[in-house]
Design an enzyme around this catalytic site. Structure first.
Site, PDB file in Angstrom:
ATOM      1  N   ARG A   1      -5.651  12.713  -0.974  1.00  0.00           N
ATOM      2  CA  ARG A   1      -5.588  11.261  -0.712  1.00  0.00           C
ATOM      3  C   ARG A   1      -4.149  10.770  -0.541  1.00  0.00           C
ATOM      4  NH1 ARG A   1      -9.318  12.791  -0.117  1.00  0.00           N
ATOM      5  NH2 ARG A   1     -11.403  12.361  -0.862  1.00  0.00           N
TER       6      ARG A   1
ATOM      7  N   GLU B   1      -7.142   3.723  -5.303  1.00  0.00           N
ATOM      8  CA  GLU B   1      -7.055   4.358  -3.982  1.00  0.00           C
ATOM      9  C   GLU B   1      -6.709   3.347  -2.875  1.00  0.00           C
ATOM     10  OE1 GLU B   1     -10.186   7.439  -3.161  1.00  0.00           O
ATOM     11  OE2 GLU B   1     -10.323   6.357  -1.275  1.00  0.00           O
TER      12      GLU B   1
ATOM     13  N   SER C   1     -14.644   4.464  -2.990  1.00  0.00           N
ATOM     14  CA  SER C   1     -14.130   4.859  -4.305  1.00  0.00           C
ATOM     15  C   SER C   1     -12.857   4.087  -4.598  1.00  0.00           C
ATOM     16  CB  SER C   1     -13.805   6.352  -4.325  1.00  0.00           C
ATOM     17  OG  SER C   1     -14.975   7.071  -4.042  1.00  0.00           O
TER      18      SER C   1
HETATM   19  C1  FAD Z   1     -18.377   2.266   1.619  1.00  0.00           C
HETATM   20  C2  FAD Z   1     -17.054   2.994   1.732  1.00  0.00           C
HETATM   21  C3  FAD Z   1     -16.995   4.374   1.623  1.00  0.00           C
HETATM   22  C4  FAD Z   1     -15.786   5.058   1.730  1.00  0.00           C
HETATM   23  N1  FAD Z   1     -15.770   6.410   1.608  1.00  0.00           N
HETATM   24  C5  FAD Z   1     -14.597   7.088   1.729  1.00  0.00           C
HETATM   25  C6  FAD Z   1     -14.578   8.520   1.604  1.00  0.00           C
HETATM   26  O1  FAD Z   1     -15.610   9.168   1.405  1.00  0.00           O
HETATM   27  N2  FAD Z   1     -13.383   9.152   1.696  1.00  0.00           N
HETATM   28  C7  FAD Z   1     -12.226   8.470   1.938  1.00  0.00           C
HETATM   29  O2  FAD Z   1     -11.171   9.120   2.031  1.00  0.00           O
HETATM   30  N3  FAD Z   1     -12.215   7.116   2.067  1.00  0.00           N
HETATM   31  C8  FAD Z   1     -13.367   6.416   1.981  1.00  0.00           C
HETATM   32  N4  FAD Z   1     -13.375   5.048   2.081  1.00  0.00           N
HETATM   33  C9  FAD Z   1     -12.104   4.342   2.282  1.00  0.00           C
HETATM   34  C10 FAD Z   1     -11.801   3.996   3.763  1.00  0.00           C
HETATM   35  O3  FAD Z   1     -12.973   3.974   4.530  1.00  0.00           O
HETATM   36  C11 FAD Z   1     -10.833   4.977   4.403  1.00  0.00           C
HETATM   37  O4  FAD Z   1      -9.630   5.029   3.675  1.00  0.00           O
HETATM   38  C12 FAD Z   1     -10.496   4.582   5.855  1.00  0.00           C
HETATM   39  O5  FAD Z   1      -9.722   5.597   6.457  1.00  0.00           O
HETATM   40  C13 FAD Z   1      -9.740   3.271   5.981  1.00  0.00           C
HETATM   41  O6  FAD Z   1      -9.715   2.947   7.346  1.00  0.00           O
HETATM   42  P1  FAD Z   1      -9.513   1.467   7.847  1.00  0.00           P
HETATM   43  O7  FAD Z   1      -9.405   1.521   9.335  1.00  0.00           O
HETATM   44  O8  FAD Z   1     -10.576   0.601   7.301  1.00  0.00           O
HETATM   45  O9  FAD Z   1      -8.100   1.100   7.207  1.00  0.00           O
HETATM   46  P2  FAD Z   1      -7.610  -0.301   6.636  1.00  0.00           P
HETATM   47  O10 FAD Z   1      -8.363  -0.626   5.398  1.00  0.00           O
HETATM   48  O11 FAD Z   1      -7.586  -1.317   7.704  1.00  0.00           O
HETATM   49  O12 FAD Z   1      -6.119   0.083   6.231  1.00  0.00           O
HETATM   50  C14 FAD Z   1      -5.872   0.960   5.148  1.00  0.00           C
HETATM   51  C15 FAD Z   1      -4.366   1.271   5.087  1.00  0.00           C
HETATM   52  O13 FAD Z   1      -3.988   2.014   6.232  1.00  0.00           O
HETATM   53  C16 FAD Z   1      -3.016   1.302   7.005  1.00  0.00           C
HETATM   54  N5  FAD Z   1      -3.356   1.523   8.412  1.00  0.00           N
HETATM   55  C17 FAD Z   1      -4.572   1.385   8.991  1.00  0.00           C
HETATM   56  N6  FAD Z   1      -4.483   1.723  10.300  1.00  0.00           N
HETATM   57  C18 FAD Z   1      -3.205   2.066  10.526  1.00  0.00           C
HETATM   58  C19 FAD Z   1      -2.486   2.482  11.673  1.00  0.00           C
HETATM   59  N7  FAD Z   1      -3.069   2.643  12.865  1.00  0.00           N
HETATM   60  N8  FAD Z   1      -1.160   2.738  11.549  1.00  0.00           N
HETATM   61  C20 FAD Z   1      -0.540   2.592  10.345  1.00  0.00           C
HETATM   62  N9  FAD Z   1      -1.157   2.198   9.240  1.00  0.00           N
HETATM   63  C21 FAD Z   1      -2.477   1.929   9.328  1.00  0.00           C
HETATM   64  C22 FAD Z   1      -3.135  -0.144   6.576  1.00  0.00           C
HETATM   65  O14 FAD Z   1      -1.904  -0.841   6.757  1.00  0.00           O
HETATM   66  C23 FAD Z   1      -3.496   0.007   5.117  1.00  0.00           C
HETATM   67  O15 FAD Z   1      -2.330   0.251   4.386  1.00  0.00           O
HETATM   68  C24 FAD Z   1     -14.580   4.336   1.973  1.00  0.00           C
HETATM   69  C25 FAD Z   1     -14.641   2.928   2.087  1.00  0.00           C
HETATM   70  C26 FAD Z   1     -15.864   2.261   1.960  1.00  0.00           C
HETATM   71  C27 FAD Z   1     -15.898   0.762   2.107  1.00  0.00           C
END
Ligand code: FAD
Length: 338
Positions: free
Chosen positions: A164, A332, A242
């Site tokens: 992570r 996380e 998580s």
């Molecule tokens: C129901 C649920 C289940 C999940 N299960 C998992 C799992 O099994 N495993 C896991 O690892 N995670 C999980 N997650 C967490 C999440 O889905 C992941 O971390 C996902 O990759 C976040 O993507 P996002 O586009 O929503 O990022 P955001 O929430 O929009 O951003 C997260 C971070 O990344 C940065 N960021 C986003 N895009 C970029 C970019 N293009 N360039 C630079 N920085 C950027 C943002 O500034 C922020 O700091 C889960 C979340 C939920 C709600």
């Protein structure tokens, strides 16, 4: 192009957070550059937002420019018997890409089915589930350097991936905008199944490991039972997934009876087990937020929840686990500062 006072809560899976002072959708690299210049001229802080599934936005909102990442496109760079090299633009939905890979018969990301958010965010925390993570298949990450506007390629090694974690969360925090990620997948390959729960599910149903769509469906079914697949009709999915990482501690510091898994020189503990055994059960309520009724690791917005309540609950859980087991839990999601 630049909007003002845009509510951010609807752009997050938790449904929490105030408005953005300025907001813009970036559909190209030039849009990102233009947005950064806009912020620079006005000396505004910048927040990069994509699927909003791993952030906690303050109740006051963000007093700067939010750049929403909407770059699209999936490009097959090459495909032969050994590997398929596929470039995915940052704004593509991660799970759409997994579906595409699985249907193409390419192994490597099948256990990451059902994870919300964008492809471009996956390198940030080295997204992982069921024993698989993106560091196993990412060959390079194309980034725009925020200070210079240059687009450069980072290799897998450059990203310094760990559990992570990556360079984007630590040494190079806020330095880059991810433009795309390129994956090497295995045509005709079998699924990588390392988790006993998933293995048992597949065996019970006779799903072979090379049936990638079958494995994907199994992963999604298991995740649904835990409220880990977004579903507007399931309030347990109004979460960030998580909320705490599984702590890694020296073997002698592992609490008695706690499940543990070898990890480098230490052992990885189950954050869910620690939380539960510190007295925070599924369905635990703290005002309008609480713990999912399906999974102890997920903090949910029970309706009308605030970031302040989430932070209070986080502190209560951290304190409870610290007092009971002497173990520090690290959140996380990214806590955005207003
Ligand atoms: C129901 C649920 C289940 C999940 N299960 C998992 C799992 O099994 N495993 C896991 O690892 N995670 C999980 N997650 C967490 C999440 O889905 C992941 O971390 C996902 O990759 C976040 O993507 P996002 O586009 O929503 O990022 P955001 O929430 O929009 O951003 C997260 C971070 O990344 C940065 N960021 C986003 N895009 C970029 C970019 N293009 N360039 C630079 N920085 C950027 C943002 O500034 C922020 O700091 C889960 C979340 C939920 C709600």
């Amino acid at each position: 192009m630049f909007e003002q006072a845009v509510p951010l809560a609807p752009l997050t899976t938790l449904g929490i957070g105030g408005p953005a002072k300025f907001f813009v959708r970036a559909e190209s690299v030039d849009d990102v550059r233009e947005a950064l210049a806009f912020a620079n001229e006005r000396q505004l802080p910048v927040l990069i937002l994509a699927g909003g599934s791993n952030v906690l936005i303050p109740d006051k909102g963000f007093d700067g420019l939010v750049i929403h990442i909407d770059l699209r496109g999936i490009t097959i760079e090459s495909e032969d018997a050994e590997s398929a090299i596929v470039n995915v633009a940052a704004g593509e939905r991660w799970d759409d890409f997994v579906d595409f890979a699985v249907l193409s018969g390419w192994a490597g990301v099948e256990c990451l089915s059902g994870i919300p958010g964008s492809a471009g965010a996956t390198p940030i925390q080295n997204v992982g589930a069921y024993g698989q993570d993106v560091s196993e298949t990412i060959v390079r990450v194309e980034v725009l350097e925020r200070d210079t506007g240059r687009v450069i390629d980072l290799t897998n090694w450059d990203c310094n991936f760990a559990y992570r974690s990556s360079i984007f969360k630590h040494a190079a925090k806020d330095r880059y905008v991810v433009i795309s990620a390129t994956f090497r997948l295995r045509p005709g390959g079998a699924a990588t199944v390392r988790y006993p729960e998933l293995r048992a599910y597949l065996e019970e149903r006779g799903i072979p490991l090379d049936d990638l769509p079958g494995v994907r469906a199994a992963v999604i079914a298991i995740r649904k039972r835990k409220g880990m697949v977004l579903d507007p009709s399931d309030p347990d999915t109004r979460s960030d997934g998580s909320f705490f990482m599984n702590p890694i501690v020296p073997p002698e510091r592992a609490p008695e009876g706690a499940p543990r898994f070898p990890s480098g020189d230490g052992v990885k503990l189950s954050a869910a087990w620690l939380i539960e055994h510190a007295g925070f059960h599924k369905g635990f309520a703290h005002g309008n937020v609480g713990i999912s009724t399906k999974h102890t690791l997920a903090i949910v917005n029970r309706g009308g929840g605030t970031a302040a309540e989430v932070l209070e609950l986080v502190r209560r859980i951290q304190q409870g686990v610290r007092e009971r087991f002497g173990v520090e839990l690290q959140p996380e999601p990214v806590f955005v500062r207003s």
